[in-house]
Structures are given as structure tokens and as C-alpha cells.
Design a protein around this motif. Structure first.
Motif, PDB file in Angstrom:
ATOM      1  N   MET A  77      -3.905  25.799 -10.726  1.00  0.00           N
ATOM      2  CA  MET A  77      -3.447  24.811  -9.738  1.00  0.00           C
ATOM      3  C   MET A  77      -2.202  25.340  -9.024  1.00  0.00           C
ATOM      4  N   PRO A  78      -2.186  25.412  -7.664  1.00  0.00           N
ATOM      5  CA  PRO A  78      -0.998  25.903  -6.958  1.00  0.00           C
ATOM      6  C   PRO A  78       0.124  24.876  -7.001  1.00  0.00           C
ATOM      7  N   LEU A  79       1.328  25.354  -6.714  1.00  0.00           N
ATOM      8  CA  LEU A  79       2.473  24.456  -6.632  1.00  0.00           C
ATOM      9  C   LEU A  79       2.191  23.381  -5.589  1.00  0.00           C
ATOM     10  N   ASP A  80       2.428  22.136  -5.957  1.00  0.00           N
ATOM     11  CA  ASP A  80       2.145  21.001  -5.076  1.00  0.00           C
ATOM     12  C   ASP A  80       3.447  20.549  -4.427  1.00  0.00           C
ATOM     13  N   TYR A  81       3.713  21.079  -3.222  1.00  0.00           N
ATOM     14  CA  TYR A  81       4.968  20.786  -2.522  1.00  0.00           C
ATOM     15  C   TYR A  81       5.126  19.285  -2.264  1.00  0.00           C
ATOM     16  N   ALA A  82       4.078  18.668  -1.726  1.00  0.00           N
ATOM     17  CA  ALA A  82       4.180  17.245  -1.382  1.00  0.00           C
ATOM     18  C   ALA A  82       4.433  16.391  -2.613  1.00  0.00           C
ATOM     19  N   LEU A  83       3.746  16.694  -3.709  1.00  0.00           N
ATOM     20  CA  LEU A  83       3.945  15.915  -4.936  1.00  0.00           C
ATOM     21  C   LEU A  83       5.374  16.064  -5.449  1.00  0.00           C
ATOM     22  N   LEU A  84       5.868  17.302  -5.479  1.00  0.00           N
ATOM     23  CA  LEU A  84       7.207  17.526  -6.009  1.00  0.00           C
ATOM     24  C   LEU A  84       8.272  16.846  -5.158  1.00  0.00           C
ATOM     25  N   LYS A  85       8.136  16.917  -3.832  1.00  0.00           N
ATOM     26  CA  LYS A  85       9.142  16.299  -2.973  1.00  0.00           C
ATOM     27  C   LYS A  85       9.086  14.770  -3.047  1.00  0.00           C
ATOM     28  N   ALA A  86       7.924  14.222  -3.412  1.00  0.00           N
ATOM     29  CA  ALA A  86       7.777  12.765  -3.485  1.00  0.00           C
ATOM     30  C   ALA A  86       8.087  12.206  -4.871  1.00  0.00           C
ATOM     31  N   LEU A  87       8.417  13.077  -5.819  1.00  0.00           N
ATOM     32  CA  LEU A  87       8.678  12.598  -7.174  1.00  0.00           C
ATOM     33  C   LEU A  87       9.837  11.604  -7.193  1.00  0.00           C
ATOM     34  N   PRO A  88       9.715  10.527  -7.942  1.00  0.00           N
ATOM     35  CA  PRO A  88      10.879   9.658  -8.131  1.00  0.00           C
ATOM     36  C   PRO A  88      11.917  10.372  -8.994  1.00  0.00           C
ATOM     37  N   PRO A  89      13.163   9.918  -8.958  1.00  0.00           N
ATOM     38  CA  PRO A  89      14.179  10.529  -9.814  1.00  0.00           C
ATOM     39  C   PRO A  89      13.747  10.543 -11.277  1.00  0.00           C
ATOM     40  N   ILE A  90      14.054  11.639 -11.957  1.00  0.00           N
ATOM     41  CA  ILE A  90      13.699  11.794 -13.368  1.00  0.00           C
ATOM     42  C   ILE A  90      14.915  11.369 -14.197  1.00  0.00           C
ATOM     43  N   ALA A  91      14.789  10.251 -14.876  1.00  0.00           N
ATOM     44  CA  ALA A  91      15.926   9.683 -15.591  1.00  0.00           C
ATOM     45  C   ALA A  91      16.082  10.324 -16.970  1.00  0.00           C
ATOM     46  N   ALA A  92      17.328  10.569 -17.340  1.00  0.00           N
ATOM     47  CA  ALA A  92      17.656  11.053 -18.686  1.00  0.00           C
ATOM     48  C   ALA A  92      18.857  10.266 -19.196  1.00  0.00           C
ATOM     49  N   ARG A  93      18.785   9.873 -20.447  1.00  0.00           N
ATOM     50  CA  ARG A  93      19.879   9.136 -21.093  1.00  0.00           C
ATOM     51  C   ARG A  93      20.163   9.814 -22.424  1.00  0.00           C
ATOM     52  N   HIS A  94      21.408  10.184 -22.649  1.00  0.00           N
ATOM     53  CA  HIS A  94      21.778  10.882 -23.879  1.00  0.00           C
ATOM     54  C   HIS A  94      22.899  10.148 -24.594  1.00  0.00           C
ATOM     55  N   ASP A  95      22.724   9.960 -25.883  1.00  0.00           N
ATOM     56  CA  ASP A  95      23.840   9.581 -26.741  1.00  0.00           C
ATOM     57  C   ASP A  95      24.397  10.873 -27.305  1.00  0.00           C
ATOM     58  N   TRP A  96      25.583  11.234 -26.876  1.00  0.00           N
ATOM     59  CA  TRP A  96      26.182  12.542 -27.160  1.00  0.00           C
ATOM     60  C   TRP A  96      27.325  12.354 -28.143  1.00  0.00           C
ATOM     61  N   THR A  97      27.333  13.157 -29.182  1.00  0.00           N
ATOM     62  CA  THR A  97      28.354  13.017 -30.218  1.00  0.00           C
ATOM     63  C   THR A  97      29.344  14.172 -30.159  1.00  0.00           C
ATOM     64  N   ALA A  98      30.442  14.025 -30.898  1.00  0.00           N
ATOM     65  CA  ALA A  98      31.405  15.121 -31.010  1.00  0.00           C
ATOM     66  C   ALA A  98      30.728  16.365 -31.594  1.00  0.00           C
ATOM     67  N   ARG A  99      29.792  16.150 -32.500  1.00  0.00           N
ATOM     68  CA  ARG A  99      29.051  17.286 -33.073  1.00  0.00           C
ATOM     69  C   ARG A  99      28.277  18.033 -31.989  1.00  0.00           C
ATOM     70  N   ASP A 100      27.671  17.307 -31.051  1.00  0.00           N
ATOM     71  CA  ASP A 100      26.958  17.949 -29.949  1.00  0.00           C
ATOM     72  C   ASP A 100      27.908  18.781 -29.090  1.00  0.00           C
ATOM     73  N   THR A 101      29.098  18.257 -28.854  1.00  0.00           N
ATOM     74  CA  THR A 101      30.091  18.982 -28.064  1.00  0.00           C
ATOM     75  C   THR A 101      30.496  20.277 -28.758  1.00  0.00           C
ATOM     76  N   MET A 102      30.652  20.223 -30.070  1.00  0.00           N
ATOM     77  CA  MET A 102      31.015  21.435 -30.815  1.00  0.00           C
ATOM     78  C   MET A 102      29.864  22.441 -30.830  1.00  0.00           C
TER      79      MET A 102
END
Length: 278
Positions: free
Chosen positions: A1-26
């Protein structure tokens, strides 16, 4: 399947939510080779500014088969971070990743896909913006696409004002990936070979973080809060275990330019770097 330009440009924002700890920072700090106590010890822990490159990161999204991207041949080629406020060492973070542009470089050169995300804390305070570009080396020639970005200015020809050499370990990519970038090219020898490498390569964002350490040490008195922005292009991969030499030119008050090379091969791995600091 070739890269789908129209699909990629029409994608809704991809949400990410992280609970980040001090351990993750280290873990992040250790992943880019930091050993200074303020970055690896919970007593008075400070977040390194390049950590916003992994906060609320949506993961290696290019493996989604609907996108038509040959994910085994994806490489990170450019990164910018803008710091708008203090980066918390722990907390709840959120960001929506959006695709800004897709540039068709041609069937034999691939496609450049640029994404961005605004990173906020649990109270909705926007403290950083991260913008990155990947090259989908197997997916050019789809036709159309967005205009290419202008070429960067040439680097200075004078000797650098500062040079800092920092080693990486043979297991650096294995440790860095624990901060959320699980692209198999950094750990799986077979995937690395499919991508054109004789062994797994270091994450570009790990190299970026190593350079960030050198910049805050040379320009900011090792105070991470003084870094305001950092941008560069990735010109070649680093192999875990190589030594990265960062060359820095001051360019007016609160501004500098930089690049990096691996000492073992004499090859530039970061280029056209710019940094602003307080």
C-alpha cells in the motif's frame, strides 16, 4: 500500500496522556548518558530540557498499516523544541500530535513528514512545543505533497568556541528506548538490516539529548531552566558505544549554533543546529 497523503493530512490529532514519575525522569536522564546528581537523584531532581521530546509522545505511530508508511525505513531527520516554562520532573502530561506537512522527495528519496505537539501539564499549562520530522525512505513518489522547507544556512567555517566530547555506551539504545521510543531499528538486528544498517542504531533523539547536555553545560552553567529552544537536523546515525563530539559557536547574546560528529568515524551526525538560551 503506498503512502496515503490525503489520509495522513486528514488525520485528527493523536492524543497522548502520560502519568510521568520522578523515576521516569531519572531513566530519561540515564538514557542520554547524564550522571550529574541533579538529573538522576530524587533529592532536588531537575528535568533536562530535551525530555520534552518524549513527554506525551504518542509512540512509533508509523507502524499503523492504514498510513501506508514503510515503517522499517523510517528515520528521524529533524527536531525542534521550544521551552515556554519550567519542565516539571513529574506529573500528568498531555499533547495532541498533528501532521503539519508531507513533502514528496521522489521515488528514490522518500517523503519528509513533519509533526508537532503542544505539551501541557495536568492543569492545562502549555510549557513546551516539540516539532519533529521523519524521512519515510521507502515512500516517495506518491505525487503532490506540500512545499519543501527552505535550506538551512551554512555552518560557520571558524573554529568552534566550545567542543565537548561525550561517550555513549554499548547498551545506550536499550536504555533510551525505555522512555517511550520503541522503533525496533534501535534494538532488533533484523529490522536494522532491513533499514540498511549492519546493526541497531542509536535513537536520533538520544543523540539530540546528548547534544543538549553539552549545550546546557557550555552555555547555561548546567542550569536546564536557561535553555529556551533547540533545533537541528540529523545527518547520520550514531552506533551505540561511539563518542559524540559537540562543536558550539556563540552567535550573539543568548544564541549559539552547533553540530556534532562521531569521533570514531569522523562523520557529522547532527548539523545546522541552533540554540537559544536565557
Amino acid at each position: 500500500m503506498p503512502l496515503d497523503y490525503a489520509l495522513l493530512k486528514a488525520l485528527p490529532p493523536i492524543a497522548a496522556r502520560h502519568d510521568w514519575t520522578a523515576r521516569d525522569t531519572m531513566i530519561y536522564a540515564l538514557g542520554i548518558g547524564a550522571t550529574d546528581l541533579p538529573f538522576v537523584y530524587e533529592a532536588g531532581l531537575s528535568a533536562l530540557p530535551t525530555m520534552c521530546g518524549v513527554l506525551a509522545y504518542p509512540g512509533f505511530i508509523w507502524k499503523n498499516p492504514d498510513y501506508g508508511v514503510t515503517w522499517q525505513k523510517v528515520l528521524h531527520v529533524e527536531q525542534t523544541i521550544e521551552i515556554h516554562g519550567a519542565i516539571p520532573a513529574e506529573g500528568r502530561f498531555s499533547a495532541d500530535t498533528v501532521i503539519e506537512s508531507i513533502v514528496d522527495k521522489g521515488a528514490d528519496k522518500g517523503a519528509i513528514i513533519t509533526t508537532s505537539r503542544r505539551i501541557s501539564d495536568g492543569a492545562g499549562h502549555h510549557f513546551a512545543t516539540a516539532r519533529g520530522a521523519i524521512i519515510a525512505r521507502g515512500d516517495g513518489g506518491f505525487g503532490g505533497g506540500d512545499p519543501a522547507a527552505p535550506s538551512p544556512e551554512p555552518m560557520p567555517e571558524s573554529a568552534p568556541d566550545f567542543s565537548v566530547s561525550l561517550p555513549t555506551s554499548a547498551s545506550q539504545a536499550m536504555l533510551y528506548r525505555l522512555s517511550g521510543d520503541y522503533n525496533p531499528v534501535h534494538i532488533d538486528p533484523e529490522v536494522a538490516r532491513i533499514g540498511g544498517f549492519d546493526r541497531p542504531i542509536l535513537h536520533g533523539m538520544c543523540t539530540y539529548g546528548v547534544a543538549g547536555r553539552a549545550l546546557i553545560a557550555a552555555l547555561c552553567g548546567n542550569d536546564p531552566a536557561r535553555l529556551a529552544s533547540m533545533t537541528c537536523r540529523f545527518s547520520a546515525p550514531v552506533y551505540p558505544g561511539e563518542t559524540i563530539r559537540i562543536e558550539i559557536w556563540q552567535d550573539g547574546a543568548g544564541e549559539a549554533r552547533f553540530r556534532a560528529r562521531v569521533e570514531e568515524r569522523g562523520l557529522f551526525v547532527l548539523n545546522h543546529g541552533r540554540v537559544q538560551y536565557r
